[in-house]
Design an enzyme around this catalytic site. Structure first.
Site, mmCIF file in Angstrom:
data_model
loop_
_atom_site.group_PDB
_atom_site.id
_atom_site.type_symbol
_atom_site.label_atom_id
_atom_site.label_comp_id
_atom_site.label_asym_id
_atom_site.label_seq_id
_atom_site.Cartn_x
_atom_site.Cartn_y
_atom_site.Cartn_z
ATOM 1 N N SER A 1 0.799 -1.215 0.000
ATOM 2 C CA SER A 1 0.000 0.000 0.000
ATOM 3 C C SER A 1 0.836 1.272 0.000
ATOM 4 C CB SER A 1 -0.935 -0.050 1.213
ATOM 5 O OG SER A 1 -1.829 1.011 1.156
ATOM 6 N N HIS A 2 0.682 2.075 1.044
ATOM 7 C CA HIS A 2 1.355 3.367 1.109
ATOM 8 C C HIS A 2 2.779 3.250 1.649
ATOM 9 C CE1 HIS A 2 -0.685 2.264 4.759
ATOM 10 N NE2 HIS A 2 0.225 2.963 5.407
ATOM 11 N N ASP B 1 -1.114 1.632 -4.005
ATOM 12 C CA ASP B 1 -2.035 0.708 -4.672
ATOM 13 C C ASP B 1 -3.355 1.362 -5.071
ATOM 14 O OD1 ASP B 1 -2.742 0.892 -1.977
ATOM 15 O OD2 ASP B 1 -3.676 -1.075 -1.967
ATOM 16 N N SER C 1 -7.530 8.037 7.399
ATOM 17 C CA SER C 1 -6.237 7.770 6.768
ATOM 18 C C SER C 1 -6.312 7.909 5.247
ATOM 19 C CB SER C 1 -5.772 6.379 7.159
ATOM 20 O OG SER C 1 -6.800 5.424 6.884
ATOM 21 N N ASP D 1 -2.246 6.728 -3.356
ATOM 22 C CA ASP D 1 -1.125 5.994 -2.755
ATOM 23 C C ASP D 1 -0.639 4.855 -3.647
ATOM 24 O OD1 ASP D 1 -3.256 4.246 -2.433
ATOM 25 O OD2 ASP D 1 -2.464 3.439 -0.563
ATOM 26 N N LYS E 1 -2.160 -8.797 0.022
ATOM 27 C CA LYS E 1 -3.521 -8.578 0.521
ATOM 28 C C LYS E 1 -4.407 -9.679 -0.051
ATOM 29 C CE LYS E 1 -3.513 -3.447 0.534
ATOM 30 N NZ LYS E 1 -4.432 -2.302 0.552
ATOM 31 N N ASP F 1 -5.758 3.073 -3.473
ATOM 32 C CA ASP F 1 -7.017 3.122 -2.721
ATOM 33 C C ASP F 1 -7.143 4.378 -1.846
ATOM 34 O OD1 ASP F 1 -5.181 2.275 -0.855
ATOM 35 O OD2 ASP F 1 -6.193 0.388 -0.373
ATOM 36 N N ARG F 2 -6.039 5.078 -1.613
ATOM 37 C CA ARG F 2 -6.129 6.296 -0.792
ATOM 38 C C ARG F 2 -6.120 7.542 -1.670
ATOM 39 N NH1 ARG F 2 -2.464 5.741 4.549
ATOM 40 N NH2 ARG F 2 -3.176 3.697 5.184
ATOM 41 N N GLU G 1 -12.268 6.595 6.067
ATOM 42 C CA GLU G 1 -11.346 6.576 7.198
ATOM 43 C C GLU G 1 -10.522 7.852 7.179
ATOM 44 O OE1 GLU G 1 -9.831 2.499 8.453
ATOM 45 O OE2 GLU G 1 -9.492 2.493 6.302
ATOM 46 N N LYS H 1 -11.609 0.995 -0.500
ATOM 47 C CA LYS H 1 -11.570 2.434 -0.687
ATOM 48 C C LYS H 1 -11.020 2.686 -2.086
ATOM 49 C CE LYS H 1 -7.427 2.617 2.239
ATOM 50 N NZ LYS H 1 -7.441 1.546 3.231
HETATM 51 C C1 G16 Z 1 -3.637 2.148 8.402
HETATM 52 C C2 G16 Z 1 -4.771 3.140 8.546
HETATM 53 C C3 G16 Z 1 -6.104 2.435 8.395
HETATM 54 C C4 G16 Z 1 -6.147 1.690 7.065
HETATM 55 C C5 G16 Z 1 -4.948 0.781 6.983
HETATM 56 C C6 G16 Z 1 -4.842 0.085 5.662
HETATM 57 O O1 G16 Z 1 -3.719 1.163 9.398
HETATM 58 O O2 G16 Z 1 -4.712 3.781 9.794
HETATM 59 O O3 G16 Z 1 -7.138 3.375 8.462
HETATM 60 O O4 G16 Z 1 -7.320 0.954 6.964
HETATM 61 O O5 G16 Z 1 -3.752 1.521 7.150
HETATM 62 O O6 G16 Z 1 -4.715 1.018 4.638
HETATM 63 P P1 G16 Z 1 -4.200 0.568 3.230
HETATM 64 O O7 G16 Z 1 -5.212 -0.393 2.724
HETATM 65 O O8 G16 Z 1 -4.089 1.816 2.418
HETATM 66 O O9 G16 Z 1 -2.916 -0.101 3.506
HETATM 67 P P2 G16 Z 1 -2.860 1.219 10.739
HETATM 68 O O10 G16 Z 1 -3.208 -0.048 11.441
HETATM 69 O O11 G16 Z 1 -1.411 1.340 10.323
HETATM 70 O O12 G16 Z 1 -3.307 2.441 11.443
#
Ligand code: G16
Length: 553
Positions: free
Chosen positions: A123-124, A289, A375, A287, A136, A291-292, A373, A386
């Site tokens: 992801s990010h 992938d 984030s 981001d 994932k 989704d953000r 969210e 997302k």
């Molecule tokens: C973080 C964010 C969450 C989000 C998760 C996954 O998790 O705080 O809101 O759901 O990343 O995001 P992505 O799918 O973009 O990887 P955490 O547990 O690090 O706070």
């Protein structure tokens, strides 16, 4: 479409493992580890074997496969294709070069009746040899695997003795076509087309096109990650934005050394263009992938919690939502800005634990249309993830409809609903021991805090958040420490489930000002008393040795 039967022998091997890996517990969003960890012999294979043994419908099923293009993507696809064939998957749908955004994967699962997807992304998180890699797993509804499936996969990893894989020639996925590995079909598709088609059924592209053609220059930063090809097709080819609108648009294995996280720290180049410059009316970034999303106007950053509230309040501007919203949901640490809008609209607003998977049941059962969210994640019932580019189009549609700037829209929103000043402070790479010590100490203090004064207000409630899913009644506990104040302000502490270096402590701060109050403060200023008080009560700087957070959003 070309047809190239694979001529290799496709011999099946059972590889024996001397010991199973003990660190394959998926976090908030799948298994996320350093690339080097993933490079250990049998590491990726062990996790994939556990998925194939656990995911329902593998034998004879259709699987979607792809990733954000980071280092390791192509090699992992090769391994997974051979393992999928050994496990009797009937067809794998993947994309040219394996480039597939998370929301596009979610759409493919749903439109092609797949049993799920394996999405290769951290992801990010940063990528490359020295960065992170991730796997994932999504289920048949298109969303991230449920807690129970994730737990089953994890328990399988702990007692794994062998995995199955086929020997095969390298599988070419550099062009559209159909290939075979043993009796399994590999369908390589363009990947972008299906997703664009989905968006065309949601938004009024003509209206967005006329906004972009009418002196409304936009900048989109793909951060050298997966959304580049999608964004170029969307903005530059279909919506008439000028060439060059999409910056950093070629997916690179190491994201060009950048951190593909669309926030003010890691997308600073874009933020500076919008916040300090005059050239653009609108800016957005996604981001790794896809989704953000981060939304910016000229001189104006939109907090993601506010973004969700604005999208909900203006749903009538978007053709797909013009009949109204079924309900909305937000993760617990996300600000209550959307709650106020939901109340005004007379619809339900649900509060779920952090992680997109918790929206799945609400979306599937038709209780909500939009969710988000803090984030930088926003989405709707069009997929079960997302969706970064969807959010960007939604914003453009609202602006086209209202014929106003981002800043004006935000001011109008706060003047109607009041403003939820909000910020997240991240303390990254703390030692796990220190983070756990801080967390358990504060947790044990919570009962005694109720009724105490905090930043000039009273603590009305303090707990460790637990969630009962309204659809299946499953209970998820230990989701973050909440300190709620008697004026609606909140301070929340969580330990991240996606970091790969030590522990990350997240502190979420929220304070509400009604539409008659001061709507023009800087969030850090508006929240300064909460910031000081939580530092004192939770002993953050004392225990971590960090005077300031690593990232402030
Ligand atoms: C973080 C964010 C969450 C989000 C998760 C996954 O998790 O705080 O809101 O759901 O990343 O995001 P992505 O799918 O973009 O990887 P955490 O547990 O690090 O706070």
């Amino acid at each position: 479409m070309s047809f190239q039967p694979n001529t290799s022998q496709n011999k099946e091997y059972k590889i024996r493992l001397e010991k199973s890996f003990t660190d394959q517990k998926p976090g908030t969003s799948g298994l996320r580890k350093s690339t080097r960890q993933f490079q250990q012999t049998h590491y990726l294979e062990s996790f994939i074997e556990s998925i194939f043994r656990t995911l329902p419908g593998v034998k004879g099923g259709i699987l979607v496969l792809g990733g954000d293009g980071r280092f390791g993507n192509r090699k992992a696809i090769d391994v997974i294709l051979r393992m999928a064939a050994a496990h009797g998957v009937s067809k794998v749908i993947t994309t040219v070069d394996g480039i597939l955004s998370t929301p596009a994967a979610s759409n493919l699962i749903r439109s092609r009746n797949a049993i799920g997807a394996i999405i290769l992304s951290a992801s990010h998180n940063s990528g490359g040899v020295n960065g992170d890699f991730g796997v994932k797993v999504n289920g048949p509804n298109g969303g991230p695997a449920s807690e129970s499936l994730t737990d089953e996969i994890y328990s399988c990893t702990k007692n794994l003795d062998e995995y199955k894989i086929l020997e095969s020639q390298n599988i070419r996925i550099d062009s559209i076509g159909k290939y075979f590995i043993s009796s399994m079909t590999v369908e390589v598709i363009d990947g972008v087309e299906d997703y664009i088609h989905l968006l065309q059924n949601i938004f009024d592209f003509d209206q967005i096109r006329s906004l972009l053609n009418n002196n409304f220059p936009i900048a989109f930063d793909a951060l050298n990650a997966v959304t580049g090809p999608y964004a170029k097709r969307l903005f530059e080819d279909l919506l008439g934005a000028s060439k060059g609108t999409v910056r950093n648009g070629k997916p690179l294995e190491d994201f060009g050394g950048c951190h593909p996280d669309p926030n003010l720290t890691y997308a600073k180049e874009l933020a500076d263009l919008l916040l300090l410059g005059e050239a653009y009316a609108f800016g957005a970034a996604c981001d790794g992938d896809g989704d953000r999303n981060m939304i910016l106007g000229k001189g104006c950053f939109v907090n993601p919690s506010d973004s969700l509230a604005v999208l909900a309040a203006n749903a009538e501007c978007v053709p797909a939502y013009s009949n109204g919203l079924l309900g909305v949901a937000r993760s617990m640490p996300t600000s209550s800005a959307v709650d106020v809008v939901a109340k005004d609209l007379g619809i339900n607003c649900y509060e779920t634990p952090t992680g997109w998977k918790f929206f799945g049941n609400l979306l599937d059962s038709g209780q909500i249309t939009l969710c988000g969210e803090e984030s930088f994640g926003t989405g709707s019932n069009h997929v079960r993830e997302k969706d970064g580019l969807w959010a960007v189009l939604y914003w453009l549609q609202v602006l086209a409809n209202k014929q106003c700037s981002v800043e004006k829209l935000m001011l109008a929103h706060w003047s109607k609903y009041g403003r939820h000043y909000y910020s997240r402070h991240d303390y990254e790479a703390i030692s796990i021991e220190k983070a756990n010590g801080l967390y358990t100490r504060l947790e044990s203090l919570l009962p005694s805090l109720v009724g105490e004064s905090f930043a000039g207000r009273l603590i009305s409630h303090a707990d460790n958040f637990a969630y009962t899913d309204p659809v299946d009644n499953s209970i998820t506990s230990n989701q973050g420490l909440r300190i709620l104040l008697n004026d609606g302000s909140r301070v929340i502490l969580r330990l991240s489930g996606t970091g790969t270096k030590g522990a990350t402590l997240r502190v979420y701060l929220e304070s509400y000002v009604s539409s008659k109050g001061n709507l023009n403060q800087h969030p850090q200023e508006a929240l300064s008393d909460l910031i000081d008080n939580i530092d004192y009560v939770a002993e953050i700087s004392k225990r971590t040795g960090m005077k300031v957070p690593t990232v402030i959003t």
